[in-house]
Design an enzyme around this catalytic site. Structure first.
Site, PDB file in Angstrom:
ATOM      1  N   ASN A 138     -10.531  -0.197   0.102  1.00 31.36           N
ATOM      2  CA  ASN A 138      -9.045  -0.398  -0.050  1.00 31.36           C
ATOM      3  C   ASN A 138      -8.431  -0.564  -1.044  1.00 31.36           C
ATOM      4  O   ASN A 138      -7.891  -1.773  -1.844  1.00 31.36           O
ATOM      5  CB  ASN A 138      -8.351  -0.920   1.370  1.00 31.36           C
ATOM      6  CG  ASN A 138      -6.672  -1.168   1.678  1.00 31.36           C
ATOM      7  OD1 ASN A 138      -6.266  -0.417  -0.097  1.00 31.36           O
ATOM      8  ND2 ASN A 138      -6.668  -1.537   2.715  1.00 31.36           N
ATOM      9  N   HIS A 163      -3.088   6.783   3.480  1.00 29.18           N
ATOM     10  CA  HIS A 163      -4.386   5.435   2.513  1.00 29.18           C
ATOM     11  C   HIS A 163      -5.527   5.371   2.783  1.00 29.18           C
ATOM     12  O   HIS A 163      -5.477   5.357   3.867  1.00 29.18           O
ATOM     13  CB  HIS A 163      -3.034   4.526   2.894  1.00 29.18           C
ATOM     14  CG  HIS A 163      -3.544   3.235   2.745  1.00 29.18           C
ATOM     15  ND1 HIS A 163      -4.225   3.130   1.110  1.00 29.18           N
ATOM     16  CD2 HIS A 163      -3.676   2.126   3.373  1.00 29.18           C
ATOM     17  CE1 HIS A 163      -4.163   1.451   1.158  1.00 29.18           C
ATOM     18  NE2 HIS A 163      -4.133   0.916   2.575  1.00 29.18           N
ATOM     19  N   CYS A 208       0.847  -0.957   0.011  1.00 30.90           N
ATOM     20  CA  CYS A 208       0.577  -0.369  -0.207  1.00 30.90           C
ATOM     21  C   CYS A 208       0.735   0.984  -0.172  1.00 30.90           C
ATOM     22  O   CYS A 208       0.728   2.505  -0.652  1.00 30.90           O
ATOM     23  CB  CYS A 208      -0.875  -0.149   1.393  1.00 30.90           C
ATOM     24  SG  CYS A 208      -2.131  -1.486   0.877  1.00 30.90           S
TER      25      CYS A 208
HETATM   26  C1  LIG Z   1     -10.102  -5.825   9.676  1.00 30.87           C
HETATM   27  C2  LIG Z   1     -11.637  -5.099  10.941  1.00 30.87           C
HETATM   28  C3  LIG Z   1     -12.243  -4.231   9.899  1.00 30.87           C
HETATM   29  C4  LIG Z   1     -12.328  -5.386  11.023  1.00 30.87           C
HETATM   30  O1  LIG Z   1     -12.987  -5.151  12.224  1.00 30.87           O
HETATM   31  P1  LIG Z   1     -12.490  -5.497  13.981  1.00 30.87           P
HETATM   32  O2  LIG Z   1     -13.387  -5.057  14.320  1.00 30.87           O
HETATM   33  O3  LIG Z   1     -10.935  -5.913  14.168  1.00 30.87           O
HETATM   34  O4  LIG Z   1     -13.304  -6.800  13.832  1.00 30.87           O
HETATM   35  P2  LIG Z   1     -13.133  -8.234  14.429  1.00 30.87           P
HETATM   36  O5  LIG Z   1     -11.890  -8.725  13.420  1.00 30.87           O
HETATM   37  O6  LIG Z   1     -12.107  -7.951  15.503  1.00 30.87           O
HETATM   38  O7  LIG Z   1     -14.298  -9.045  14.450  1.00 30.87           O
HETATM   39  C5  LIG Z   1     -15.575  -8.738  14.893  1.00 30.87           C
HETATM   40  C6  LIG Z   1     -16.153  -9.608  14.599  1.00 30.87           C
HETATM   41  O8  LIG Z   1     -16.721  -9.467  13.610  1.00 30.87           O
HETATM   42  C7  LIG Z   1     -16.454 -10.322  12.280  1.00 30.87           C
HETATM   43  N1  LIG Z   1     -16.609  -9.708  11.030  1.00 30.87           N
HETATM   44  C8  LIG Z   1     -15.731 -10.056  10.496  1.00 30.87           C
HETATM   45  N2  LIG Z   1     -15.559  -9.971   9.230  1.00 30.87           N
HETATM   46  C9  LIG Z   1     -16.910  -9.679   9.324  1.00 30.87           C
HETATM   47  C10 LIG Z   1     -18.013  -9.119   7.924  1.00 30.87           C
HETATM   48  N3  LIG Z   1     -17.369  -8.898   7.279  1.00 30.87           N
HETATM   49  N4  LIG Z   1     -19.136  -9.092   8.381  1.00 30.87           N
HETATM   50  C11 LIG Z   1     -19.547  -9.261   9.283  1.00 30.87           C
HETATM   51  N5  LIG Z   1     -18.803  -9.704  10.390  1.00 30.87           N
HETATM   52  C12 LIG Z   1     -17.729  -9.782  10.151  1.00 30.87           C
HETATM   53  C13 LIG Z   1     -15.741 -11.947  13.669  1.00 30.87           C
HETATM   54  O9  LIG Z   1     -15.983 -12.684  12.189  1.00 30.87           O
HETATM   55  C14 LIG Z   1     -16.008 -11.579  14.279  1.00 30.87           C
HETATM   56  O10 LIG Z   1     -16.327 -11.822  14.775  1.00 30.87           O
HETATM   57  P3  LIG Z   1     -16.626 -12.533  16.147  1.00 30.87           P
HETATM   58  O11 LIG Z   1     -16.849 -11.916  17.632  1.00 30.87           O
HETATM   59  O12 LIG Z   1     -17.509 -13.330  16.198  1.00 30.87           O
HETATM   60  O13 LIG Z   1     -15.435 -14.035  16.839  1.00 30.87           O
HETATM   61  C15 LIG Z   1     -10.404  -4.184  11.227  1.00 30.87           C
HETATM   62  O14 LIG Z   1      -9.451  -5.001  12.330  1.00 30.87           O
HETATM   63  C16 LIG Z   1      -8.970  -3.486  10.676  1.00 30.87           C
HETATM   64  O15 LIG Z   1      -9.856  -2.849   9.448  1.00 30.87           O
HETATM   65  N6  LIG Z   1      -8.330  -3.919  10.517  1.00 30.87           N
HETATM   66  C17 LIG Z   1      -6.670  -3.112   9.791  1.00 30.87           C
HETATM   67  C18 LIG Z   1      -7.470  -3.766   8.187  1.00 30.87           C
HETATM   68  C19 LIG Z   1      -6.363  -3.044   7.193  1.00 30.87           C
HETATM   69  O16 LIG Z   1      -6.217  -1.348   7.124  1.00 30.87           O
HETATM   70  N7  LIG Z   1      -5.954  -3.946   6.190  1.00 30.87           N
HETATM   71  C20 LIG Z   1      -4.710  -3.023   5.128  1.00 30.87           C
HETATM   72  C21 LIG Z   1      -3.940  -2.181   5.566  1.00 30.87           C
HETATM   73  S1  LIG Z   1      -2.930  -1.525   3.806  1.00 30.87           S
END
Ligand SMILES: CC(C)(COP(=O)(O)OP(=O)(O)OC[C@H]1O[C@@H](n2cnc3c(N)ncnc32)[C@H](O)[C@@H]1OP(=O)(O)O)[C@@H](O)C(=O)NCCC(=O)NCCS
Length: 327
Positions: free
Chosen positions: A284, A254, A114
């Site tokens: 993204n 980003h 990224c």
């Molecule tokens: C990926 C991201 C959005 C997930 O959000 P989060 O608040 O951390 O959520 P979690 O991964 O802890 O998951 C929480 C719950 O949502 C669920 N979940 C994950 N994706 C889901 C989706 N698309 N729809 C519905 N539920 C979802 C998970 O299974 C989890 O369920 P559980 O509590 O029953 O286990 C977040 O971690 C994020 O944005 N991280 C940075 C990613 C990023 O920027 N990457 C690129 C860098 S260049």
């Protein structure tokens, strides 16, 4: 008068096909509400079969060259930040060079996920400092939809396709790039990776059944590293430019997650109007996200001559980067 590298044209391109959160609701166990509140994304653009990374990069480049009033034959160098090239060989940059008819230009890709566009722009800046007459095309272009596991709801709602480009050359006026900062930490690479398809794990049935040809992400861990690195590189780049937060006119970060952007706005004490946001429309797009945002800000008249702009990125590797420039 110091000669600086200046962006004299911007362009961007996204595939026509739009995939909304509602569309995703019928494909996987998710909801518009979950995706919107956790990521800020409402829709994303997805390449159709046969529409490749270089196709997007060429369109974005043509738009940037046209704005700059520069012919492809005048280009000296083409640098593409990407992690989803059309093929392992040749580079996307070589395909773009051919399609544009930029026969005089050297061409290579930069693998910095990224941060690919800011790494490319920083390299362009160094070349121009050496030879200010050079005309360089810096591009960020991705087709992440082909590296996304459409059964993995934690990643497929986030990543998308697009391209952005900037024409850079030497300038003696007030504008231009003031500071560049590049960083990496390879020790935590497993938090965001595509394990397969390289020489470590050549493609075979075993790799495919493990899903190692797709993006794998430990979202929570990535989030924690991203906010820390982005805040730190923002301060570093501004300090090197001799700015404080108050000097900043626009932050183009980003577009990874709206919560990361909100965090940065608070930590850098910026009002809402100084933080560019278009993640709702594009998701993204990795290396393409900053040049697409830059082009949108430019074409919408949001960038005024003399504005102080900070661009910051973070991605797999990990890599992170910051660039300041006066518009
Ligand atoms: C990926 C991201 C959005 C997930 O959000 P989060 O608040 O951390 O959520 P979690 O991964 O802890 O998951 C929480 C719950 O949502 C669920 N979940 C994950 N994706 C889901 C989706 N698309 N729809 C519905 N539920 C979802 C998970 O299974 C989890 O369920 P559980 O509590 O029953 O286990 C977040 O971690 C994020 O944005 N991280 C940075 C990613 C990023 O920027 N990457 C690129 C860098 S260049």
């Amino acid at each position: 008068m110091t000669t600086r590298s200046k962006i004299v044209g911007t362009g961007s391109f996204v595939p026509e096909q739009v995939l909304t959160n509602r569309d995703l609701e019928s494909m996987i166990d998710t909801s518009d509400e979950w995706i919107t509140t956790r990521t800020g994304i409402k829709q994303r653009h997805i390449a159709r079969p046969g529409e490749n990374n270089s196709d997007l990069a060429v369109e974005a480049s043509r738009a940037a060259l046209s704005m700059a009033g520069i012919e492809p034959a005048e280009l000296d160098l083409i640098i593409v930040g990407t992690l989803t090239g059309d093929m392992p060989m040749p580079s996307v940059a070589c395909l773009v060079q051919d399609r544009l008819g930029a026969g005089h230009a050297g061409a290579f890709d930069v693998s910095a996920t990224c941060s690919g566009f800011l790494y490319s722009l920083s390299i362009a800046d160094k070349f121009i400092k050496d030879n200010p007459s050079m005309k360089i095309l810096a591009i960020g272009s991705e087709v992440l939809s082909r590296r996304t596991n459409w059964n993995d709801r934690t990643t497929c709602v986030i990543f998308a396709d697009g391209a952005g480009a900037a024409v850079v050359t030497g300038s003696d006026d007030e504008g231009g790039i003031l500071s560049t900062c590049l960083h990496a930490d390879g020790s935590v690479w497993e938090l965001l990776t595509i394990r397969g398809l390289g020489t470590a794990h050549p493609i075979d049935q075993d790799i495919i059944s493990k899903g190692w040809h797709y993006i794998e992400m430990k979202g929570r861990d990535v989030f924690k590293h991203a906010v820390k690195a982005l805040e730190s590189v923002a301060h570093e780049a501004m300090e090197r430019a001799g700015w404080t937060n108050e000097d900043l006119d626009l932050l183009i970060a980003h577009q990874a997650n709206i919560r990361i952007l909100d965090f940065l706005r608070e930590r850098l004490h910026l009002p809402k109007e100084k933080v560019f946001i278009n993640i709702d429309k594009y998701g993204n797009t990795s290396a393409a996200s900053i040049p697409i945002a830059l082009d949108e800000a430019n074409r919408s008249g949001r960038l005024k001559k003399g504005d102080n702009i900070l661009m910051i990125s973070f991605g797999g590797g990990f890599t992170w980067a910051g660039v300041t420039m006066r518009w």
